[in-house]
Scaffold this motif. Structure first.
Motif, PDB file in Angstrom:
ATOM      1  N   PRO A 165      36.931  44.825  46.130  1.00 50.49           N
ATOM      2  CA  PRO A 165      38.179  44.198  45.693  1.00 50.49           C
ATOM      3  C   PRO A 165      38.409  43.588  44.532  1.00 50.49           C
ATOM      4  O   PRO A 165      37.035  42.905  43.657  1.00 50.49           O
ATOM      5  N   ASN A 166      39.424  43.214  43.895  1.00 49.88           N
ATOM      6  CA  ASN A 166      39.354  42.521  42.394  1.00 49.88           C
ATOM      7  C   ASN A 166      39.612  40.956  42.151  1.00 49.88           C
ATOM      8  O   ASN A 166      39.730  40.931  43.573  1.00 49.88           O
ATOM      9  N   LEU A 167      38.699  39.933  41.733  1.00 46.28           N
ATOM     10  CA  LEU A 167      39.326  38.567  42.133  1.00 46.28           C
ATOM     11  C   LEU A 167      38.898  38.471  40.777  1.00 46.28           C
ATOM     12  O   LEU A 167      37.942  37.782  40.262  1.00 46.28           O
ATOM     13  N   PRO A 168      40.358  37.963  40.010  1.00 48.54           N
ATOM     14  CA  PRO A 168      39.726  38.021  38.604  1.00 48.54           C
ATOM     15  C   PRO A 168      39.276  36.707  38.341  1.00 48.54           C
ATOM     16  O   PRO A 168      38.865  36.143  37.565  1.00 48.54           O
ATOM     17  N   LEU A 169      39.667  35.596  39.412  1.00 49.97           N
ATOM     18  CA  LEU A 169      38.688  33.635  38.947  1.00 49.97           C
ATOM     19  C   LEU A 169      37.189  34.651  38.736  1.00 49.97           C
ATOM     20  O   LEU A 169      36.942  33.551  38.620  1.00 49.97           O
ATOM     21  N   ALA A 170      36.645  34.939  39.442  1.00 54.71           N
ATOM     22  CA  ALA A 170      35.303  35.591  39.744  1.00 54.71           C
ATOM     23  C   ALA A 170      34.606  35.975  38.612  1.00 54.71           C
ATOM     24  O   ALA A 170      33.750  35.735  37.968  1.00 54.71           O
ATOM     25  N   ALA A 171      35.571  37.343  38.761  1.00 54.32           N
ATOM     26  CA  ALA A 171      35.613  38.185  36.851  1.00 54.32           C
ATOM     27  C   ALA A 171      36.710  39.114  37.073  1.00 54.32           C
ATOM     28  O   ALA A 171      37.407  39.991  37.828  1.00 54.32           O
ATOM     29  N   SER A 172      36.943  38.867  35.605  1.00 51.00           N
ATOM     30  CA  SER A 172      38.252  39.899  35.063  1.00 51.00           C
ATOM     31  C   SER A 172      37.223  41.054  34.594  1.00 51.00           C
ATOM     32  O   SER A 172      36.273  41.869  35.187  1.00 51.00           O
ATOM     33  N   HIS A 173      39.214  41.872  35.076  1.00 51.36           N
ATOM     34  CA  HIS A 173      38.877  43.346  35.199  1.00 51.36           C
ATOM     35  C   HIS A 173      39.691  44.028  34.494  1.00 51.36           C
ATOM     36  O   HIS A 173      41.286  43.386  34.969  1.00 51.36           O
ATOM     37  N   ASN A 174      39.347  45.256  33.743  1.00 51.69           N
ATOM     38  CA  ASN A 174      40.952  45.506  32.655  1.00 51.69           C
ATOM     39  C   ASN A 174      41.841  46.534  33.541  1.00 51.69           C
ATOM     40  O   ASN A 174      41.367  46.917  34.602  1.00 51.69           O
ATOM     41  N   GLY A 175      43.148  45.707  33.346  1.00 49.56           N
ATOM     42  CA  GLY A 175      44.369  46.273  34.177  1.00 49.56           C
ATOM     43  C   GLY A 175      44.747  45.720  35.674  1.00 49.56           C
ATOM     44  O   GLY A 175      45.312  45.948  36.252  1.00 49.56           O
ATOM     45  N   VAL A 176      43.691  44.962  35.394  1.00 51.35           N
ATOM     46  CA  VAL A 176      44.258  43.383  36.918  1.00 51.35           C
ATOM     47  C   VAL A 176      44.371  42.421  36.367  1.00 51.35           C
ATOM     48  O   VAL A 176      44.313  41.326  35.196  1.00 51.35           O
ATOM     49  N   ASP A 177      45.273  41.974  36.996  1.00 54.50           N
ATOM     50  CA  ASP A 177      46.569  40.311  37.077  1.00 54.50           C
ATOM     51  C   ASP A 177      46.396  40.017  35.520  1.00 54.50           C
ATOM     52  O   ASP A 177      46.965  39.587  34.824  1.00 54.50           O
TER      53      ASP A 177
END
Length: 378
Positions: A165-177
């Motif tokens: 899954p994505n979880l931007p507070l733990a690890a950011s990811h291009n294209g997410v949030d």
């Protein structure tokens, strides 16, 4: 040679494809010989006294001149729960638990594993604070800028081997949030357990600026800090039950490596003031260590507790005073589970806690007249 450099040097030697005696004879091992020569003055020299390892952790006992011996726990908890502990992991019936007067459980977010269990646990605790008086922990566009109770809203991604899954507070990811540039996953991730150089290093681009992902500050999955993909490092005193504070980490030159110190840096980057900051072994790991009573006091104060077991990190969110049981979010689902204080979970024994507490934030109703002026100006 400081501790970070020593770890990288040891890693280099363990992978060397030519006899070590040749390396010593020429007295130059590529960049690592220069690394030893160029170490900053005053940085600590670390000696490894012993090594213990399990499936999901490495524990090294280190000696640093001028300091008491310290333990280095590298935690690389798995993306999915180890098989064979299904009965132990039956979710808690929260409605029944709420009816018991001996039980207290905080309403805290539960997130699924991505990037590393320690960063996900750090994100769960930061998300709890985001929803309880510290709203600058998460400032993305989702749910009006309030961190959700789970991370299902951001969908999944694949590294070619596994899907997460994505979880931007733990690890950011291009294209997410709403992100349009590389983030943690783009710069640091290859696949779970990989010890290869991070993509930004092998690809020759500049890593992203840290800001909104706690895993960055915790050094999770970053090869530069000798953390394999999915792992984070924590330190504690080897033979003392007292807390290893963030000030102690600075004194011993391990602040740049420690996950707890990284939590402190993240909170400060979000504009908050840190009060207590330390790692401490629990009282089952060392006599007079962090106790169940201390854990309860943290929960009663509205503060989830990061729990480290031998190979995994979880967020402690509650307790049952009648049975010395703690309630946890284990990073593998969105439900609540239990663990006996001082016992084990999924075959991994309780080992220590990571504590980072925050100073209260003054609200407009609490502020003095001169503080109201400052709040209005902000």
């Amino acid at each position: 040679m400081d501790l970070q450099q020593a770890r990288q040097f040891n890693k280099f030697l363990s992978k060397a494809r030519f006899p070590l005696i040749l390396c010593l004879a020429v007295l130059v091992c590529g960049p690592y010989a220069a690394m030893a020569q160029d170490a900053a003055p005053g940085r600590a020299q670390a000696t490894v006294e012993s090594v213990e390892s399990g499936k999901y952790y490495t524990l090294r006992r280190l000696s640093i001149p001028g300091e008491a011996p310290i333990s280095e726990m590298i935690i690389s908890g798995p993306p999915t729960p180890p098989p064979g502990y299904e009965a132990e992991r039956v979710p808690v019936d929260l409605a029944k638990a709420a009816a018991k007067t001996t039980i207290k459980i905080l309403t805290a977010p539960a997130f699924n594993w991505v990037f590393g269990c320690s960063s996900v646990s750090g994100a769960m605790i930061a998300a709890y604070y985001d929803r309880n008086g510290f709203p600058n922990m998460y400032t993305g566009p989702t749910d009006g800028g309030v961190m959700p109770l789970n991370n299902s809203v951001w969908g999944t991604w694949s590294d070619g081997t596994s899907t997460y899954p994505n979880l931007p507070l733990a690890a950011s990811h291009n294209g997410v949030d709403g992100r349009t540039t590389k983030g943690s996953i783009d710069d640091y991730w290859i696949k779970y357990g990989s010890e290869d150089s991070d993509p930004y290093i092998s690809g020759g681009w500049t890593q992203h600026a840290w800001s909104d992902a706690i895993g960055d500050y915790m050094k999770t999955s970053q090869s530069y800090y000798d953390n394999s993909d999915g792992s984070t490092t924590f330190y504690s005193w080897t033979s003392s039950a007292t807390p290893l504070t963030c000030a102690d980490m600075e004194s011993g030159s391990i602040d740049t490596l420690d996950g707890t110190y990284g939590r402190k840096l993240f909170y400060e980057a979000r504009g908050y003031t840190v009060t207590d900051c330390y790692n401490q072994k629990t009282d089952n790991a060392i006599a007079e260590g962090f106790s169940f009573a201390q854990y309860k006091a943290e929960i009663d104060a509205g503060r989830p507790v990061m729990i480290n077991v031998t190979g995994h990190t979880m967020a402690g969110v509650g307790y049952d005073d009648a049975t010395n049981t703690i309630y946890i979010h284990d990073t593998w689902d969105y439900t609540t589970h239990t663990m006996p204080w001082g016992g084990s979970y999924s075959g991994m024994t309780m080992w220590g806690v990571s504590i980072v507490n925050l100073a209260p934030v003054a609200t407009a109703s609490q502020a003095q007249p001169w503080e109201l002026l400052l709040l209005n100006e902000e």
